[in-house]
Scaffold this active site. Sequence first.
Site, PDB file in Angstrom:
ATOM      1  N   GLY A   8     -55.161 -36.141  22.032  1.00 20.43           N
ATOM      2  CA  GLY A   8     -54.251 -36.289  20.917  1.00 20.43           C
ATOM      3  C   GLY A   8     -54.397 -37.676  20.315  1.00 20.43           C
ATOM      4  N   ILE A   9     -53.594 -37.969  19.307  1.00 18.83           N
ATOM      5  CA  ILE A   9     -53.642 -39.272  18.670  1.00 18.83           C
ATOM      6  C   ILE A   9     -52.622 -40.190  19.331  1.00 18.83           C
ATOM      7  CG2 ILE A   9     -51.930 -38.708  16.895  1.00 18.83           C
ATOM      8  CD1 ILE A   9     -53.621 -40.362  14.927  1.00 18.83           C
ATOM      9  N   GLY A  10     -52.901 -41.484  19.382  1.00 13.86           N
ATOM     10  CA  GLY A  10     -51.958 -42.424  19.952  1.00 13.86           C
ATOM     11  C   GLY A  10     -52.595 -43.351  20.961  1.00 13.86           C
ATOM     12  N   GLY A  11     -51.803 -44.335  21.406  1.00 16.18           N
ATOM     13  CA  GLY A  11     -52.310 -45.363  22.288  1.00 16.18           C
ATOM     14  C   GLY A  11     -52.828 -44.844  23.605  1.00 16.18           C
ATOM     15  N   MET A  12     -52.084 -43.939  24.239  1.00  9.91           N
ATOM     16  CA  MET A  12     -52.504 -43.482  25.565  1.00  9.91           C
ATOM     17  C   MET A  12     -53.772 -42.633  25.530  1.00  9.91           C
ATOM     18  SD  MET A  12     -48.940 -42.922  27.587  1.00  9.91           S
ATOM     19  CE  MET A  12     -47.901 -44.356  27.937  1.00  9.91           C
ATOM     20  N   GLU A  14     -58.614 -30.284  18.515  1.00 12.72           N
ATOM     21  CA  GLU A  14     -58.148 -30.013  17.150  1.00 12.72           C
ATOM     22  C   GLU A  14     -58.512 -31.176  16.230  1.00 12.72           C
ATOM     23  OE1 GLU A  14     -53.949 -29.469  17.502  1.00 12.72           O
ATOM     24  OE2 GLU A  14     -53.542 -31.574  17.895  1.00 12.72           O
ATOM     25  N   VAL A  71     -42.512 -38.113  23.389  1.00 10.27           N
ATOM     26  CA  VAL A  71     -41.455 -39.092  23.110  1.00 10.27           C
ATOM     27  C   VAL A  71     -40.543 -39.212  24.332  1.00 10.27           C
ATOM     28  CG1 VAL A  71     -39.479 -39.660  21.643  1.00 10.27           C
ATOM     29  CG2 VAL A  71     -41.532 -38.630  20.635  1.00 10.27           C
TER      30      VAL A  71
END
Length: 447
Positions: free
Chosen positions: A219-223, A244, A319
């Site tokens: 997925g997108i994001g820091g982790m 995706e 979240v």
Amino acid sequence: MDFSKIYNEKLISPKEAAGLVKDGMRIDYGWGASMSKTFDKALANDLDRLNEISVCSGVVLSKPKIFDADPEGKKVIWNSYHSGGPDRKRINAGEGGFYVPLRYSELPRWIRENIDVDIAVVVATPMNKHGYFNFGLNASHQMAVIEKAKIVIVEVNKNVPYCQGGWEHEISVNDVDYIIESENEPLTEIPAGSFTDVDKKVAELIVEEIPNGATLQLGIGGMPNAVGSLIADSDLKDLGIHTEMYVDAFVDMTLKGKVNGSKKNVDRFRQAYAFAAGSKKLYEFLDNNAQAMAVPVDYTNDARVIGSIDNFISINNAVNIDLYGQVSSESTGYKHISGTGGQLDFTLGAYLSKGGKGFICLSSKFFNKKIDKEESRVVSEFPRGSVISVPRPCTHYLVTEYGIFNCKGRSTWERAEGIINLAAPEFRDDLIKDAEKMGIWRNSNKR
């Protein structure tokens, strides 16, 4: 056949294209880095004559000009399939912006069966010698939109990379109603991701769980970005990609020799994705690259397809998580953040995979500026109005910097115990008290 003649017959100005819009119409703007810019600018300049229209898009990377032309949402009803920073504010302010709840895998069918499209604006490469325009970074659901549209407008941009695909990634000039030539604006980029020490710790825990020959979704994001960075510098080999969203981390892994797709059960040696967004490096990497394959999202995100790939590893952000193992990833309270996207699709699919694992990762806590103190992301109850993205029967692995917990096969008290151990230590006693009140805590003999 003289395709250039057909092209010129269908070529109109952006102003003429905007003039095709009538009150009450539904216009599809495209997706991600392939969202319209030239048509958007022309329509923004022409809004005065219109009363109300609907515009659809998703993963918006830059602010549409129609937002500035209609700041209060009186004329434009914005429909987001997955929100980004530029449209999140509009949705939360109630200024004519709304999220469309959906599982991303369903979007092509959902469009074909459930909505009408008056005008589809398709950002594409220049026409090739065979009379075809390539969708570039967005195969996703583009053909479904085209098939439903009463009017199809291709917005040609020379900066769009030619992305090789499997199917539904190009359109013939014969199937286009109008063509506009853009101002060849550079594609919007996502800044190179950074990650914190907490992100790195979570990534280290996940990378230990990945075998050689695994197929990855990030997925997108820091982790997820941290996971990709660690993989690129790891000893892992023979990895595959089926995702995706194609992000920069996959480029880094490939250039460092970690990815070849040789162990994939399907699409061997190919990196399958529905859309791509990232840096200029990513766009240049995908340009006419036979390793990569742009395909519709009802293929990339189909849990049955994902499940057919051995050792499938899915890594996504959240979240909040609660003590039941429910995952909230798209809102905090009534504040909308993103969307369901493919998180549930890949969580389900990874579990169906032989040797597969679906990871939901998050930091154990965050600093809440509004109340000037740290709060736990592991909660007994979500903030009122929070949306559950992954229900508790579907959750597989949960990860914070304090460890990994496998929810499968665990009772409510076992889940409560395991998930509390993922929380920051200073919040654990209060979470135990909450679990006792909820009737899901057991004073184990092991204590």
